[in-house]
Design a protein around this motif. Structure first.
Motif, PDB file in Angstrom:
ATOM      1  N   VAL A   1      -4.810  -8.120  -4.016  1.00  0.00           N
ATOM      2  CA  VAL A   1      -3.955  -7.008  -3.596  1.00  0.00           C
ATOM      3  C   VAL A   1      -4.726  -5.696  -3.692  1.00  0.00           C
ATOM      4  CG1 VAL A   1      -1.904  -5.661  -4.163  1.00  0.00           C
ATOM      5  CG2 VAL A   1      -1.818  -8.156  -4.233  1.00  0.00           C
ATOM      6  N   LEU A   2      -5.321  -5.464  -4.850  1.00  0.00           N
ATOM      7  CA  LEU A   2      -6.087  -4.231  -5.039  1.00  0.00           C
ATOM      8  C   LEU A   2      -7.568  -4.574  -5.072  1.00  0.00           C
ATOM      9  CD1 LEU A   2      -6.293  -1.167  -5.869  1.00  0.00           C
ATOM     10  CD2 LEU A   2      -6.282  -1.982  -8.226  1.00  0.00           C
ATOM     11  N   LYS A   3      -8.326  -3.887  -4.241  1.00  0.00           N
ATOM     12  CA  LYS A   3      -9.766  -4.123  -4.251  1.00  0.00           C
ATOM     13  C   LYS A   3     -10.466  -2.771  -4.296  1.00  0.00           C
ATOM     14  CE  LYS A   3     -13.345  -6.146  -1.260  1.00  0.00           C
ATOM     15  NZ  LYS A   3     -14.353  -6.705  -2.102  1.00  0.00           N
TER      16      LYS A   3
ATOM     17  N   PRO B   1      -9.106  13.290  -6.708  1.00  0.00           N
ATOM     18  CA  PRO B   1      -9.916  12.948  -5.532  1.00  0.00           C
ATOM     19  C   PRO B   1     -11.025  11.951  -5.860  1.00  0.00           C
ATOM     20  CG  PRO B   1     -10.399  15.184  -6.285  1.00  0.00           C
ATOM     21  CD  PRO B   1      -9.243  14.698  -7.088  1.00  0.00           C
ATOM     22  N   VAL B   2     -11.354  11.154  -4.880  1.00  0.00           N
ATOM     23  CA  VAL B   2     -12.409  10.156  -5.023  1.00  0.00           C
ATOM     24  C   VAL B   2     -13.696  10.749  -4.463  1.00  0.00           C
ATOM     25  CG1 VAL B   2     -13.193   7.934  -4.142  1.00  0.00           C
ATOM     26  CG2 VAL B   2     -10.812   8.225  -4.859  1.00  0.00           C
ATOM     27  N   THR B   3     -14.790  10.668  -5.224  1.00  0.00           N
ATOM     28  CA  THR B   3     -16.064  11.213  -4.722  1.00  0.00           C
ATOM     29  C   THR B   3     -16.681  10.262  -3.712  1.00  0.00           C
ATOM     30  OG1 THR B   3     -16.373  11.517  -7.097  1.00  0.00           O
ATOM     31  CG2 THR B   3     -17.861  12.676  -5.659  1.00  0.00           C
ATOM     32  N   SER B   4     -16.742   8.979  -4.067  1.00  0.00           N
ATOM     33  CA  SER B   4     -17.225   8.002  -3.101  1.00  0.00           C
ATOM     34  C   SER B   4     -16.699   6.637  -3.495  1.00  0.00           C
ATOM     35  CB  SER B   4     -18.753   7.996  -3.073  1.00  0.00           C
ATOM     36  OG  SER B   4     -19.244   7.474  -4.285  1.00  0.00           O
ATOM     37  N   GLY B   5     -16.809   5.676  -2.567  1.00  0.00           N
ATOM     38  CA  GLY B   5     -16.292   4.349  -2.836  1.00  0.00           C
ATOM     39  C   GLY B   5     -15.039   4.077  -2.029  1.00  0.00           C
ATOM     40  N   LYS B   6     -14.449   2.920  -2.270  1.00  0.00           N
ATOM     41  CA  LYS B   6     -13.359   2.484  -1.425  1.00  0.00           C
ATOM     42  C   LYS B   6     -12.262   1.837  -2.258  1.00  0.00           C
ATOM     43  CE  LYS B   6     -13.068  -0.107   2.907  1.00  0.00           C
ATOM     44  NZ  LYS B   6     -13.875  -0.998   3.757  1.00  0.00           N
ATOM     45  N   ILE B   7     -11.017   2.175  -1.949  1.00  0.00           N
ATOM     46  CA  ILE B   7      -9.872   1.538  -2.591  1.00  0.00           C
ATOM     47  C   ILE B   7      -9.041   0.886  -1.485  1.00  0.00           C
ATOM     48  CG2 ILE B   7      -7.830   1.857  -4.032  1.00  0.00           C
ATOM     49  CD1 ILE B   7      -9.122   4.477  -5.028  1.00  0.00           C
ATOM     50  N   GLU B   8      -8.773  -0.404  -1.627  1.00  0.00           N
ATOM     51  CA  GLU B   8      -7.979  -1.093  -0.610  1.00  0.00           C
ATOM     52  C   GLU B   8      -6.748  -1.723  -1.234  1.00  0.00           C
ATOM     53  OE1 GLU B   8     -10.578  -3.563   2.270  1.00  0.00           O
ATOM     54  OE2 GLU B   8     -11.851  -3.008   0.572  1.00  0.00           O
ATOM     55  N   ILE B   9      -5.636  -1.657  -0.504  1.00  0.00           N
ATOM     56  CA  ILE B   9      -4.422  -2.368  -0.906  1.00  0.00           C
ATOM     57  C   ILE B   9      -4.077  -3.330   0.218  1.00  0.00           C
ATOM     58  CG2 ILE B   9      -1.940  -2.144  -1.233  1.00  0.00           C
ATOM     59  CD1 ILE B   9      -2.874  -0.923  -3.571  1.00  0.00           C
TER      60      ILE B   9
ATOM     61  N   GLY C   1      -5.805  -5.172   1.892  1.00  0.00           N
ATOM     62  CA  GLY C   1      -6.743  -5.079   2.995  1.00  0.00           C
ATOM     63  C   GLY C   1      -6.772  -3.757   3.733  1.00  0.00           C
ATOM     64  N   HIS C   2      -5.853  -2.827   3.400  1.00  0.00           N
ATOM     65  CA  HIS C   2      -5.871  -1.523   4.064  1.00  0.00           C
ATOM     66  C   HIS C   2      -6.616  -0.513   3.205  1.00  0.00           C
ATOM     67  CE1 HIS C   2      -2.974  -2.940   6.968  1.00  0.00           C
ATOM     68  NE2 HIS C   2      -2.213  -3.375   5.979  1.00  0.00           N
ATOM     69  N   ASP C   3      -7.453   0.270   3.842  1.00  0.00           N
ATOM     70  CA  ASP C   3      -8.191   1.304   3.117  1.00  0.00           C
ATOM     71  C   ASP C   3      -7.254   2.472   2.799  1.00  0.00           C
ATOM     72  OD1 ASP C   3      -9.846   3.190   2.141  1.00  0.00           O
ATOM     73  OD2 ASP C   3     -11.309   3.114   3.785  1.00  0.00           O
ATOM     74  N   ILE C   4      -7.053   2.759   1.528  1.00  0.00           N
ATOM     75  CA  ILE C   4      -6.163   3.861   1.162  1.00  0.00           C
ATOM     76  C   ILE C   4      -6.917   4.957   0.419  1.00  0.00           C
ATOM     77  CG2 ILE C   4      -4.131   2.370   1.000  1.00  0.00           C
ATOM     78  CD1 ILE C   4      -4.493   2.842  -2.151  1.00  0.00           C
ATOM     79  N   THR C   5      -8.239   4.886   0.409  1.00  0.00           N
ATOM     80  CA  THR C   5      -9.047   5.770  -0.438  1.00  0.00           C
ATOM     81  C   THR C   5      -8.649   7.233  -0.319  1.00  0.00           C
ATOM     82  OG1 THR C   5     -10.818   4.261   0.085  1.00  0.00           O
ATOM     83  CG2 THR C   5     -11.412   6.236  -1.151  1.00  0.00           C
ATOM     84  N   GLN C   6      -8.536   7.708   0.904  1.00  0.00           N
ATOM     85  CA  GLN C   6      -8.345   9.156   1.071  1.00  0.00           C
ATOM     86  C   GLN C   6      -6.887   9.558   1.316  1.00  0.00           C
ATOM     87  OE1 GLN C   6     -10.628  11.165   0.290  1.00  0.00           O
ATOM     88  NE2 GLN C   6     -12.374   9.774   0.250  1.00  0.00           N
TER      89      GLN C   6
ATOM     90  N   LYS D   1       1.460   8.882   0.443  1.00  0.00           N
ATOM     91  CA  LYS D   1       1.082   7.771   1.331  1.00  0.00           C
ATOM     92  C   LYS D   1       0.655   6.567   0.501  1.00  0.00           C
ATOM     93  CE  LYS D   1       1.428   9.573   5.566  1.00  0.00           C
ATOM     94  NZ  LYS D   1       2.879   9.747   5.646  1.00  0.00           N
ATOM     95  N   LYS D   2      -0.002   6.846  -0.623  1.00  0.00           N
ATOM     96  CA  LYS D   2      -0.431   5.730  -1.469  1.00  0.00           C
ATOM     97  C   LYS D   2       0.784   5.039  -2.078  1.00  0.00           C
ATOM     98  CE  LYS D   2      -5.120   6.964  -2.582  1.00  0.00           C
ATOM     99  NZ  LYS D   2      -6.097   7.404  -3.551  1.00  0.00           N
ATOM    100  N   THR D   3       1.724   5.851  -2.533  1.00  0.00           N
ATOM    101  CA  THR D   3       2.935   5.279  -3.096  1.00  0.00           C
ATOM    102  C   THR D   3       3.618   4.409  -2.048  1.00  0.00           C
ATOM    103  OG1 THR D   3       3.168   7.267  -4.416  1.00  0.00           O
ATOM    104  CG2 THR D   3       5.087   5.861  -4.258  1.00  0.00           C
ATOM    105  N   GLU D   4       3.677   4.936  -0.835  1.00  0.00           N
ATOM    106  CA  GLU D   4       4.360   4.206   0.228  1.00  0.00           C
ATOM    107  C   GLU D   4       3.612   2.947   0.645  1.00  0.00           C
ATOM    108  OE1 GLU D   4       4.782   7.229   3.176  1.00  0.00           O
ATOM    109  OE2 GLU D   4       6.619   8.031   2.294  1.00  0.00           O
ATOM    110  N   SER D   5       2.284   2.925   0.398  1.00  0.00           N
ATOM    111  CA  SER D   5       1.525   1.740   0.781  1.00  0.00           C
ATOM    112  C   SER D   5       1.738   0.600  -0.206  1.00  0.00           C
ATOM    113  CB  SER D   5       0.039   2.079   0.900  1.00  0.00           C
ATOM    114  OG  SER D   5      -0.489   2.293  -0.384  1.00  0.00           O
ATOM    115  N   GLY D   6       2.561   0.839  -1.231  1.00  0.00           N
ATOM    116  CA  GLY D   6       2.914  -0.275  -2.109  1.00  0.00           C
ATOM    117  C   GLY D   6       2.414  -0.168  -3.539  1.00  0.00           C
TER     118      GLY D   6
END
Lengths: 316, 369, 509
Positions: free
Chosen positions: C256-258, C308-316, C318-323, C328-333
């Motif tokens: 779920v979280l990557k 804020p994230v300096t670099s890297g990737k957060i996915e929920i 499979g969707h990229d939610i980094t920025q 929007k993050k709350t709404e993405s689950g």
């Protein structure tokens, strides 16, 4: 250029002195943990007290009158600041609001008393400090004409206070305790330091110095107390305090900066090169400069951590 | 420490009494000051009420409403900021800029009243909002304390007006502007006639409408929910996805707009021109109005009425009894002091109610014996 | 038998509550005496009474056999009683020496004599093996070191009776061991110690005797050597406690979280999270173990959008939610139970109802064209109150400030869980709560897992991590340095990893 400097610098010192001493007052209060937005009111009541004392003593004290007037001014500021301490420290009131009340009260009560005692809202004084050349020192080349010619003695009193304050804050146990109260009152309290008393002392000293500043304004360049005495000097001192990072030497620098800015805007009318600059730029310069400085220093400005919070034993 | 909080929560009904007690204490201190300075305080207060038209003089009552009008608006301005956690001490500057804009439009344009007057009022609103926007931006983007910024903005406003008035809308003297055209005036004949020639004006309705609008925004809309959340707990608001920065800017703009409207009512409805080098003290009085009104719209209207009649009656008081009219400002300052030092009043009230309880207990004991 | 402190039959009331009801505490000279009880059992109140911060309604305090009246902390200090506070009372910008001498400063004339004081502090530090540098600034030294400064404060004042208030809450297992050694050493030098705690293991490790409080009442004083842990737990809670949480084997599914190569800065703009990689799967509880200050806070804030994230990737899923923004993050689950419920989780001056819609106030049915629908809000709140057993005085219109910590936390959990997020982040969800509330929260987290949600648990309590989670990752200096199944690891292994003294390894599975 030299001519301009010899006319600007001594005048700038004149404007700097009260600003500096008021900002120093703010420093004691905030270092003890109490925000003091009432500096303007404390300054005003000092100015009023000095004026009314000078007028009503009618020369009974001779040459000592002007010095006594300064003492009276300082005591009046201290008296009024007691109420700020009472509200902020003992009654845990919002310190900004209490300070605002102090400002409003001062502006109203002084005019009220001026009308009641003299029948007029303006008090003009006949005796005041006069500009003098300091013997010997004024003959030194370069710094003589800049720093020791046509100056008020009060300016040096103010500088003396800065030196004493630096020593007091950083080299004595009083200073250590005062700063501890402003940074972490819980720590101070747990070590047996009486936070309430230290904060009262901080605020009372701030009233003393701000009142003295008001006295200096009246007894040197202003010579008249009126509604116009409340012209924002106390607020500018607050800006100088923030600008000077709550340090005695820092506020010396920031006050000098403001002093020069005010001088330039005041003498612009008589200086040919400035005459063509629209007055709006010169008049707003100190305020705009403050805003710009606040923005530039916004990230690095570090005031006493606990300033503004009433000390509550139960809270951790 | 939750257990220590409970007695305070229990006293919320007492809290509502605090403003009334603050007012009483304010007048008591005022009386004391008069006593010390050798005036008859009873006579002075009677004249104050009389001067405000509270004994039935319609024209003087109009004066009270006139004085109350800008106070409602500056009070709302400060209160709105407070609800969002901002202390707007710059209502004076925003009011001055709003008034300046309104007067300039009132002088420079020649238009039918239905267009001219709204245009002037809206100009005031916009200039006030812009003047409030600056501290809003500096607070949200650079974390500069709004109190310092609004104070600086007050002085910048004074010097801005000082520069522009003689340059573009000069009147008979360098120190004041020309008079606005009648098409931009808030005065109307029917209202003046109703109050026997008093300059009470349409600004009063603007003020009342603004109070209702503020109440509606704060209590009924999600925008108000966001603003209050930001004011009460910025971190929790951020956590809830509320744009804290944007809300701070909006809040300061609305606060400034309300103060700007105060300027419109004052300069378009009362003075009809603008003087240079003066900061209207009504902005600072707004702090007193808001605090006493506990930052609620209804409270603001009520306390604006109180301060309005004090301002309206003070001239009459001074003329009739010789008491300097600054006494009114002294009383206001004392009221603020006591509203800030609520703990003092609370302690007194607790002390009193405890004594009452004790006497009651003693009575019960006595009854049992 | 000689007692250094006796508090006999102490009673202390607050409006509506009896915090200490006939409590007795007797400490012998030269012993380590534990004071055991849950949060809210009355331990802190009792100590505040001892230090004169509160005046008791009834009871007697004796020091060295003589009755004394404690009117303020200075009286206690003068009698040689010193407290090492749980929340350190130190001035950040002062040096160690300045902090220690504050309140009894040595002077030469009016001049502050820090040199001589520093010498004495150095000597004391050596005597008790504390290795503290007198000239260091507090803000530059570690938490463990700061605690030693607190101890030195008391020794400098010649305290003979030292009270430690929950001293291990902020320490690593290794630092805890060191503290235990220091306590033994203090005891050997003739000091008497009161150890306030709710951790049985620590009591077992150092204490001689133990006094138990429950709900403000004195329960018993027992000899630690002769009393098993289970018995002390029963005394503390008042019923049989089973520390083991029952749960089935997890059936972990899709990721779920990557998080890949994530970098985040802290408030001072220093790197707090460094190249961090992490995967949390549906149907598992993944915990992050680590010492406070190793980037946990920044990591959670970065995932939830507060930082804020300096670099890297957060996915929920499979969707990229980094920025994306917080909303929007709350709404993405994402559901988020924040570390500090008073700072982030609640608007204390809002009603319970207004807090329940904090994440959804702008959505239907709570909002309609920008207008707030309070009926819908209250109806929704009443439902959650029922479902999650939130105890509030007046239902939806209760001021949250007036509710107990446990019920405040329950209301946050209700709000976050009811939105049915695919990832639930719980930061220290049980801090400061009593056993009942802790059990409830653990149960809820496992329920969410069993519903197929991914749960990310951040905790400083190794017991909690070992009991509740399926997999555990150790965070050290901003990176996850070790991931393992909980069943493969133990407290000792984790402790060494958390302190960075052994290298970890990321195992999958």
């Amino acid at each position: 250029m030299w001519d301009m400097m010899t006319s600007v610098i001594p005048l700038a010192l004149t404007y700097t002195a009260p600003l500096l001493i008021i900002a120093l007052g703010g420093l004691y209060s905030e270092r003890s943990g109490v925000v003091n937005i009432g500096l303007e009111g404390l300054m005003g009541i000092g100015a009023f007290a000095a004026a009314i004392f000078t007028v009503s003593s009618q020369g009974a004290f001779g040459g000592a009158t002007i010095w006594l007037a300064l003492v009276v001014a300082a005591l009046a500021g201290m008296l009024l600041s007691f109420f700020h301490a009472l509200a902020s420290v003992s009654l845990k009131a919002d310190q900004v609001i209490s300070g605002t009340a102090i400002n409003m009260f001062s502006a109203a009560i002084t005019i009220y008393m001026a009308r009641w005692l003299t029948g007029s809202a303006n008090i003009q004084i006949r005796r005041s400090f006069i500009r003098t050349n300091i013997p010997v020192l004024s003959d030194i080349p370069i710094i003589g004409p800049l720093l020791f010619t046509r100056v008020y003695l009060t300016t040096y009193v103010v500088f003396l206070f800065i030196l004493i304050s630096w020593f007091l804050l950083y080299k004595t146990k009083f200073g250590l305790r005062l700063r501890a109260c402003g940074e972490n009152p819980h720590s101070a309290d747990s070590m047996g330091v009486n936070v309430t008393m230290m904060r009262y002392i901080g605020v009372l000293i701030s009233g003393f110095l701000a009142g003295l500043g008001g006295g200096i304004v009246i007894m040197t360049y202003s010579k008249e107390f009126s509604q116009l005495t409340y012209n924002g000097l106390g607020f500018l001192a607050l800006a100088a305090l923030i600008f000077g990072k709550w340090k005695p030497i820092g506020i010396l620098g920031s006050s000098l900066f403001f002093g020069i800015a005010m001088t330039i805007s005041n003498i612009s009318v008589i200086v040919p090169s400035l005459r063509d600059v629209p007055n709006i730029f010169l008049n707003t310069f100190p305020y705009v400069a403050t805003l710009i400085a606040l923005v530039l220093f916004s990230n690095s400005s570090v005031g006493p951590k606990a300033a503004g919070e009433p000390y509550d034993v139960g809270k951790r | 420490m939750a257990k220590l909080k409970s007695p305070i929560a229990k006293n919320s009904r007492q809290d509502k009494l605090i403003p009334f007690l603050s007012v009483i204490l304010g007048f008591a201190v005022g009386a004391l000051i008069m006593l010390v300075s050798g005036f008859n305080s009873f006579a002075a207060y009677t004249r104050l009420l009389e001067g405000a038209g509270l004994f039935g003089n319609v024209r003087r009552l109009g004066g009270t409403l006139l004085n109350m009008t800008p106070l409602i608006l500056t009070g709302l301005s400060v209160a709105f900021g407070m609800r969002t956690g901002l202390f707007n001490i710059g209502a004076s500057g925003q009011m001055l800029m709003g008034g300046f804009g309104a007067v300039a439009v009132g002088i420079l344009f020649e238009l039918p009243k239905v267009i001219h007057l709204p245009l002037a009022v809206v100009t005031a609103l916009i200039l006030g909002a812009l003047w409030g926007m600056v501290p809003g931006i500096l607070k949200s983007k650079f974390n500069v304390h709004e109190v310092v910024v609004t104070i600086m903005m007050n002085w910048i406003a004074v010097w801005t007006v000082y520069y522009f008035v003689p340059l573009y809308i000069r009147g008979a003297f360098d120190t004041e502007s020309a008079t606005i055209r009648s098409t931009a005036s808030l005065r109307t004949e029917w209202l003046s006639d109703l109050f026997n020639g008093s300059p009470v004006n349409l600004g009063l309705f603007i003020a009342i409408a603004a109070a209702i609008a503020v109440w509606w925004i704060l209590e009924k809309t999600t925008f108000g929910y966001e603003l209050k959340a930001v004011g009460l707990n910025k971190d929790a608001a951020k956590y809830a996805g509320i744009h804290v920065d944007r809300n701070i800017i909006f809040s300061m703009m609305i606060s400034g707009a309300l103060a700007g409207l105060a300027g419109a009512t004052f300069y378009l409805g009362f003075t009809n021109n603008i003087k240079i080098g003066e900061l209207p003290m009504l902005g600072f009085d707004g702090i007193a109005v808001a605090l006493l009104g506990m930052n609620t719209p209804l409270g603001v209207v009520l306390s604006a009425f109180l301060f309005g009649f004090m301002n309206a009656g003070k001239g009459f008081m001074q003329a009739a009894t010789g008491v300097p009219n600054e006494l009114v400002q002294v009383i206001m300052a004392v009221i603020i002091f006591f509203s800030a030092a609520t703990m003092l009043i609370r302690r007194w009230m607790n002390h009193l109610s405890k004594r009452k309880e004790k006497t009651q207990k003693n009575l019960e004991k006595g009854g049992a014996q | 038998m000689e007692y250094v402190i006796e508090m006999l039959n102490i009673r202390k009331e607050f409006p509506g509550i009896v915090a200490n009801d006939n409590v007795t505490l007797q400490v012998k000279k030269g012993e380590i005496h534990a004071l055991l009880g849950e949060n809210g059992a009355g331990k802190s109140t009792l100590m505040s009474v001892l230090f004169g911060m509160y005046q008791p309604e009834a009871g007697v305090i004796k020091v060295d056999g003589e009755e004394v009246k404690m009117t303020n902390p200075n009286v206690a200090n003068a009698l040689g009683i010193g407290m090492v506070h749980q929340h350190f009372k130190l001035v950040d910008v002062f040096t160690v020496t300045e902090n220690i001498i504050l309140g009894m400063e040595p002077t030469k004339g009016i001049y502050l004599d820090t040199k001589q004081a520093a010498k004495r502090i150095k000597a004391l530090s050596d005597q008790y093996g504390l290795s503290v540098d007198p000239d260091a600034l507090i803000k530059d030294i570690s938490v463990g070191m700061q605690q030693r400064v607190e101890i030195l404060k008391m020794l400098y004042r010649n305290a003979d009776i030292l009270i430690f208030d929950e001293p291990t809450a902020v320490l690593t297992p290794q630092e805890i061991d060191e503290l235990m050694n220091i306590m033994q050493r203090l005891k050997a030098e003739g000091k008497s110690i009161v150890l306030i705690t709710h951790k049985l293991k620590e009591i077992k490790a150092v204490a001689d005797r133990c006094t138990v409080l429950r709900k403000g009442k004195y329960i018993d004083t027992v000899d630690v050597g002769k009393t098993p842990e289970e018995e002390m737990a029963r005394l503390m809670v008042g019923r049989e406690v089973n520390f083991k949480v029952y749960k089935d084997e997890s059936k972990a599914q899709d990721v779920v979280l990557k998080i890949s190569n994530l970098n985040v800065l802290d408030n001072r703009k220093l790197s707090a999270v460094k190249n961090l990689n992490l995967e949390v799967k549906a149907g598992e509880i993944f915990s992050i173990a680590g010492i406070d200050g190793n980037g946990q806070k920044e990591l959670v804030e970065a995932i939830t959008g507060l930082r804020p994230v300096t670099s890297g990737k957060i996915e929920i899923n499979g969707h990229d939610i980094t920025q994306l923004s917080v909303r929007k993050k709350t709404e993405s689950g994402i559901g988020h139970i924040p570390e500090d419920r008073h700072k982030h989780g609640l608007v204390l001056d809002y009603t319970l109802g207004e807090n329940m819609i904090l994440q959804s106030y702008y959505q239907s049915p709570f909002s309609n064209k920008g207008l707030l629908n309070k009926e819908a809000m209250n109806a929704y709140t009443e439902r959650l109150i029922q479902e999650f057993d939130v105890r509030s005085g007046q239902g939806a219109i209760t001021s949250v400030r007036s509710m107990s910590g446990g019920n405040q936390q329950k209301s946050i959990i209700a709000r976050e869980v009811d939105r049915s997020p695919s990832l639930l982040i719980a930061s220290q969800p049980t801090r400061g709560l009593d056993v009942g509330a802790i059990e409830y929260i653990h149960k809820r987290l496992i329920e969410e897992r069993d519903k197929g949600k991914a749960v990310l648990l951040v905790s400083f309590e190794l017991d909690e991590i070992l009991n509740v989670s399926d997999r555990v990752g150790v965070i050290y200096e901003g990176s996850i340095i070790d991931v393992d199944r909980t069943s493969n690891t133990d407290e000792n292994k984790l402790g060494l990893l958390m302190a960075g003294s052994v290298k970890g390894e990321v195992r999958h599975g």
